[in-house]
Scaffold this active site. Sequence first.
Site, short mmCIF file in Angstrom:
data_model
loop_
_atom_site.label_atom_id
_atom_site.label_comp_id
_atom_site.label_asym_id
_atom_site.label_seq_id
_atom_site.Cartn_x
_atom_site.Cartn_y
_atom_site.Cartn_z
N SER A 130 0.83 -1.21 0.00
CA SER A 130 0.00 0.00 0.00
C SER A 130 0.86 1.25 0.00
O SER A 130 2.03 1.22 0.38
CB SER A 130 -0.88 0.01 1.26
OG SER A 130 -0.06 -0.07 2.40
N THR A 171 -8.36 8.91 9.38
CA THR A 171 -7.88 10.11 10.08
C THR A 171 -6.43 10.34 9.68
O THR A 171 -5.65 9.39 9.65
CB THR A 171 -7.85 9.87 11.61
OG1 THR A 171 -8.98 9.14 11.99
CG2 THR A 171 -7.71 11.16 12.38
N ASP A 223 0.71 -6.19 17.29
CA ASP A 223 1.87 -5.56 16.63
C ASP A 223 2.07 -4.14 17.16
O ASP A 223 2.36 -3.22 16.39
CB ASP A 223 1.69 -5.58 15.11
CG ASP A 223 2.99 -5.35 14.36
OD1 ASP A 223 4.07 -5.48 14.99
OD2 ASP A 223 2.95 -5.04 13.16
N1 LIG Z 1 -3.67 7.60 9.25
C1 LIG Z 1 -2.40 7.89 8.97
N2 LIG Z 1 -1.94 9.13 9.14
C2 LIG Z 1 -0.66 9.43 8.87
N3 LIG Z 1 0.24 8.53 8.44
C3 LIG Z 1 -0.17 7.27 8.26
C4 LIG Z 1 -1.50 6.88 8.50
N4 LIG Z 1 -1.62 5.57 8.24
C5 LIG Z 1 -0.41 5.16 7.85
N5 LIG Z 1 0.45 6.17 7.86
C6 LIG Z 1 1.87 6.09 7.51
O1 LIG Z 1 1.98 5.53 6.23
C7 LIG Z 1 3.00 4.53 6.20
C8 LIG Z 1 2.47 3.27 5.57
O2 LIG Z 1 1.40 2.78 6.33
P1 LIG Z 1 0.66 1.44 5.97
O3 LIG Z 1 -0.41 1.23 6.97
O4 LIG Z 1 0.34 1.42 4.53
O5 LIG Z 1 1.75 0.37 6.05
P2 LIG Z 1 2.36 -0.33 7.27
O6 LIG Z 1 1.32 -0.62 8.27
O7 LIG Z 1 3.51 0.49 7.68
O8 LIG Z 1 2.92 -1.63 6.63
P3 LIG Z 1 2.16 -2.96 6.33
O9 LIG Z 1 1.04 -2.65 5.44
O10 LIG Z 1 3.22 -3.75 5.70
O11 LIG Z 1 1.73 -3.48 7.66
C9 LIG Z 1 3.47 4.38 7.61
O12 LIG Z 1 4.73 4.97 7.68
C10 LIG Z 1 2.52 5.11 8.47
O13 LIG Z 1 3.19 5.81 9.48
#
Ligand SMILES: Nc1ncnc2c1ncn2[C@@H]1O[C@H](COP(=O)(O)OP(=O)(O)OP(=O)(O)O)[C@@H](O)[C@H]1O
Length: 796
Positions: free
Chosen positions: A173, A240, A285
């Site tokens: 993603s 959010t 996690d």
């Molecule tokens: N709601 C949010 N607001 C600000 N930053 C976000 C938000 N959600 C995710 N991020 C940032 O975007 C990045 C990617 O998040 P994402 O949830 O896609 O992947 P992940 O959880 O890091 O990895 P994986 O999908 O492999 O578990 C992260 O660095 C996270 O800090």
Amino acid sequence: MPAMPKEKATTAVSFNNFAELGLKKERLGVMATTMTRMQKQQQQQQQTCGCGAASAVTTTTTTSTTTENNNNSRYGNSNRYLPNGHTSPLAAALASNSSPLPIYTMCCSQQELHQQQLRAQSQNTKLYIDAMMGSPSSSRNTSAATAVEPLTPPKKSADDYIFGRYIGEGSFSMVYLAVDVHTRREYAIKVCEKRLILRERKQDYIKREREVMHMMTNVPGFVNLSCTFQDQRSLYFVMTYAKKGDLLPYINKVGSFDVACTRHYAAELVLACEQMHRRNVVHRDLKPENILLDEDMHMLIADFGSAKVMTPKERTEAASQLSDRGRRRRSARSSDDDEDSEDLYYDLDDQDDLDDVDGESNDDVDGGDEVDSAYHSCMPRRRQRRPRRGSFVGTAQYVSPEVLQNGPITPAADLWALGCIVYQMISGLPPFRGSNDYVIFKEILSCGVDFPQGFDKDAEDLVKCLLKVDPRERLGAQDEFGYYESIRSHPFFAGIQWRTLRQQTPPPIYPYLPGVCKDEDFPSSFSVPGDLEPGLDERQITRLLGMELGVGSVGGSDSAAQKTAKTKNSFDLSDAEKMQRRQAQKTDKWHVFADDEVILKKGFVNKRKGLFARKRMLLLTTGPRLIYIDPVQMIKKGEIPWSPELRVEAKNFKIFFVYTPNRTYYLDDPEGYALDWVEAIENMSKLSYGSAATATSASASASASSLPATSSSNRSNSSSSSLAIVASIANSNSSASSNCSPTARRNSPAACRQQMPLGSLTAPTAASTTTATLAVTSASAAAAATTTHAKKTASN
Ligand SMILES: Nc1ncnc2c1ncn2[C@@H]1O[C@H](COP(=O)(O)OP(=O)(O)OP(=O)(O)O)[C@@H](O)[C@H]1O
């Protein structure tokens, strides 16, 4: 974010898988009907095949960019929006998915048949994803037929948002900052590529994430899921926007938090655990990277892909399993009914991939050393992932012993992570470190936690109570369901106003430096180095006042080199001078690390990260570069990255900070040449980037020189520092993110093209504020140190 493979690869979705996924009954029923229809159609198609061989028929949903809105579609409360009386968008989507269009019907060879079956399987999987998110095709069909169209909320699609900038990426993603074109509200939109989800077989992961995010939406302390939709290529989670990013860079930046700050964030985490656990959600996690921060610096828990939603029955069973001491992990392997039980199993006896158990990465070009290596290994990124025969849910450094041993999953797994995070906030590093997962897991199972000097005693006790191998003994594990009375009443949390915690302004983020006293300029622990010459001749005064320009704080054995360095006070060397100096320094044992640049200054420093410190030889070269070397192994450990933003600040004669956009380096010169270092680094900065780079600093210095060296001025220095820390992290987040990453470009070129500056999305003055603040801080600290020194000299 998480680096470890979180799950066993699921098999291609078959009808049986749905039951395992624990879908709600009505959803399961509708899916069953749909799948039966699909199977029947396949059978019908097979019957039309005249060759006698079973030929597969795939179906298509004629996907298009039409999107399906799941806005506010939490099951059970949104029926009024749903067409045809379906209880969920999922049901509506599935029910309307009854007219798949046959793509082909043909007789075929075995090979073709196999390929067709694969395609059909993949198509079924796709349908399953559609079902999870609400099928675009089905919604289109349904909405055409439905009589309740007016009640359907306006459909959302990617066109309803302006994608401002790239925030980060996950395994499959990309997350973007976006603005709703109608409401002008900011959101973080996670865009998951269907192709990657299918390829990685992460359907369960996505489903779980969505399900738990729905459960936790509107619960204080959690990222809200505003809506989901999809198009042909991607699934979209509109969430959010956590404006201040995640917790990890803050810890990284300041090294470690002070006690007040740690107490506050630990308390917020306790509240979050209570909220999850009373809903039977175990996060599995929890780690600093999954703790996001909102605009007011309050925590928002994110990333529920690894979460487990326990049924009350599972909870009871887990509790009874916990009491069975004789249960061994190998027998558990076959009997555990956890859907992830095999995923959770990590075989520590498996020696297959135990390479490098004792190895240590020396190739730390990012400014790390062995502490940093441990640190980086604590932040496993995707590229650090290794395929394993057995994997587990979570991240190595924070995973609990029972998860490693395939024990029953209980909320106590999150309490273990809480202990790890408290330890990390106070000390700068997680409690269990190692050069690879195997070493870390061994550390976890033996629960060998070292508390470095200066670790707050109450915090230490709390961590010890949480990091119990037996989950039943963990503080809070025996508490009333979803209310951690015993944790709340631990002495570490004395003074916490639990009820109003999230309404309070969190304490500013101060670095926790027990060696740096906030109330005096000289910590009482200061002792005069034994190898200094007696007297107060000019050279000593120069050293003490830090007025000596460009001369290194070189140990006794290097005094010859020091004399050489002393001959030049300016770093502005002509080519001839450089050549001469290079020739002269060839006999210097540190020369090999300078890459043929002139060493302008060198000296031993203790490089600190949180409560951990390492002795290093620090070289300032004409690069300009600040190189640090392990003097025992004679290995270059890293560099402090130079940039026009680099700033330096003396805390006292021994301690100086080097600020870079992403990290503050805490350096301690045991010989008391901190002011020399500051001077030299500033000179080099001036030389490299012109006086503009240090003009603010210089003018601030002039005005700050009249500041009294009082404890309050020190406090305000710290305060400025901490404000600067927040500003600079937010700023570096935005500037780093504003460059569309290669992955972003690869995956979403359109989104990258759309990276227009959104006035309302950025904090335009952050950079200048940071620069000015740091400069003032630096200047006032130097002034404070100098003035106090003058006082001390006078009294001497
Ligand atoms: N709601 C949010 N607001 C600000 N930053 C976000 C938000 N959600 C995710 N991020 C940032 O975007 C990045 C990617 O998040 P994402 O949830 O896609 O992947 P992940 O959880 O890091 O990895 P994986 O999908 O492999 O578990 C992260 O660095 C996270 O800090």
